[in-house]
Design an enzyme around this catalytic site. Structure first.
Site, mmCIF file in Angstrom:
data_model
loop_
_atom_site.group_PDB
_atom_site.id
_atom_site.type_symbol
_atom_site.label_atom_id
_atom_site.label_comp_id
_atom_site.label_asym_id
_atom_site.label_seq_id
_atom_site.Cartn_x
_atom_site.Cartn_y
_atom_site.Cartn_z
ATOM 1 N N ASP A 41 0.848 -1.197 0.000
ATOM 2 C CA ASP A 41 0.000 0.000 0.000
ATOM 3 C C ASP A 41 0.882 1.246 0.000
ATOM 4 O OD1 ASP A 41 -1.986 1.857 0.281
ATOM 5 O OD2 ASP A 41 -2.760 1.089 2.182
ATOM 6 N N GLU A 80 -1.724 -1.054 -3.794
ATOM 7 C CA GLU A 80 -2.857 -0.211 -3.382
ATOM 8 C C GLU A 80 -2.500 1.265 -3.471
ATOM 9 O OE1 GLU A 80 -4.979 -1.885 -0.079
ATOM 10 O OE2 GLU A 80 -5.248 0.082 0.842
ATOM 11 N N GLU A 91 -10.524 3.378 -0.907
ATOM 12 C CA GLU A 91 -10.741 3.850 0.464
ATOM 13 C C GLU A 91 -10.961 5.359 0.509
ATOM 14 O OE1 GLU A 91 -6.572 2.672 1.714
ATOM 15 O OE2 GLU A 91 -6.786 4.518 2.847
ATOM 16 N N HIS A 135 -12.277 -1.963 2.362
ATOM 17 C CA HIS A 135 -11.219 -1.343 3.167
ATOM 18 C C HIS A 135 -11.740 -1.171 4.589
ATOM 19 C CE1 HIS A 135 -9.470 2.416 4.933
ATOM 20 N NE2 HIS A 135 -8.360 1.845 4.543
HETATM 21 MG MG LIG Z 1 -4.840 1.682 2.042
#
Ligand SMILES: [Mg+2]
Length: 378
Positions: free
Chosen positions: A194, A220, A246, A296
């Protein structure tokens, strides 16, 4: 059944000085969110979470929702998201309207489930799975000096076989972090990374190429969430699935992620995307385009419960018998009593899976005394 009252409950927890943690874009010590408690004339209580500060959610609920929600039948829940785009006209797509909507929507679904005696996932999409793979979100960037291997080892010790780590502070550090994680996890575990949007497209492409040998399942937010062109640029140059969502709110933002398969995986947060009604519309849109859906979660236990119910309902389309990448739910492993201590019986992801609650509604029992302990008066 009619709604008689709606209450917003601001919650917060602050980590000790020097123990901040976060992602490539910054650290934080505060965990802040807002529970939404809805009561009906039948004496039933529904719970939802607006994943935003209470000082913001409360006036949004009062200004835009209270008048319509008090007196409504919870079975009309799916109308609320539609209304949010037209009344308040032009405000509907904003993060705070969508966050408040999310909290109310989830609380209404909790009430509907309780009224008919079924868990929410049965009402949304049917009982597609009884257990979910839990993945550990960990190896955060930390304010203090910590060994990057420790949280991965802890996740392995807890039985996780899927882990997501933070990268995005530079290509050399990215490779070190991914290599460390892969060495400890072994070759069979699922590993996701991420970046939290901390790269420009070219930087993201370079990092993805540099970590390619470590078999990463998804990357991500390689670029900032608003950079749809950047997502497409990265996607055209790499062979790792891209995930985002998200920081997107409402079905129209998700449509832009799904259109042309800008991303491979959408990640609605049930406390911000518009709630379960909007998430189910997003899931239908995504799976129709063969885009995967993985919620998420950085929420309290109530938002987590909504994510679990949602995840249990989402189609694996086009897979039927053979599902190469099973539905997963995110379990943040940082200290957060708002996740671990406000239910009478908390979710337990140890062993790497979590049972989908089968009790009516969200299938949870909120501990209101515990909620009071974390109520924020600031
Ligand atoms: Mg994230």
């Amino acid at each position: 059944m009619r709604v008689t009252d709606i209450e917003t409950i601001p919650l917060s927890h602050t980590l000790p000085e020097g123990r901040g943690l976060g992602d490539a874009r910054g650290f934080g010590r505060d965990r802040v969110t807002t529970l939404v408690r809805v009561e009906t004339d039948t004496g039933e209580v529904g719970w939802g979470e607006a994943f935003a500060p209470g000082s913001v959610v409360a006036p949004v609920v009062d200004e835009f929702f209270r008048e319509d929600v008090v007196g409504m039948d919870p079975f009309d829940v799916r109308c609320l998201a539609e209304d949010s785009y037209t009344d308040p006209y032009h405000f509907g797509g904003s993060i705070f309207v969508q966050s408040a909507l999310s909290g109310i929507d989830v609380a209404l679904w909790d009430l509907v489930g309780k009224a008919v005696g079924k868990p929410v996932h049965r009402l949304l999409g049917g009982n597609r799975r009884d257990t979910l793979t839990a993945y550990a979100s960990t190896m955060y960037f930390t304010e203090d000096d910590r060994e990057i291997a420790d949280p991965i080892q802890a996740a392995v010790d807890e039985g996780f076989t899927a882990v997501k780590i933070k990268i995005g502070s530079g290509i050399k550090a990215d490779v070190e972090r991914v290599r460390t994680a892969r060495e400890i996890l072994g070759e069979d575990a699922r590993l996701m990374v991420d970046i939290n949007g901390n790269y420009r497209p070219r930087q993201a492409i370079r990092t993805v190429n540099a970590i390619a040998e470590f078999d990463v399942m998804w990357i991500e937010e390689p670029v900032p969430p608003e950079n749809f062109t950047g997502y497409r640029e990265v996607k055209a140059s790499i062979d790792v699935p891209i995930a985002a969502g998200e920081a997107h709110y409402g079905r129209f933002a998700f449509k832009r992620l799904v259109d042309g398969r800008t991303v491979d995986i959408v990640q609605p947060n049930l406390g911000r995307c518009g709630g379960l009604s909007e998430a189910s519309r997003i899931a239908d849109m995504a799976t129709t385009e063969n885009v995967a859906v993985r919620p998420h979660v950085w929420n309290s236990a109530v938002g987590l419960a909504a994510a679990v119910q949602f995840a249990a309902s989402v189609s694996d389309y086009p897979h039927t018998r053979h599902v190469p990448d099973p539905m997963m739910v995110e379990f943040d492993r940082s200290e957060n009593p708002l996740r671990d201590r406000i239910l009478k019986s908390s979710f337990d992801p140890n062993g790497g899976s979590v049972d989908v609650p089968q009790d009516p509604g969200l299938g949870i029992e909120v501990d209101e005394d515990a909620v009071d302990r974390y109520r924020s008066y600031g």
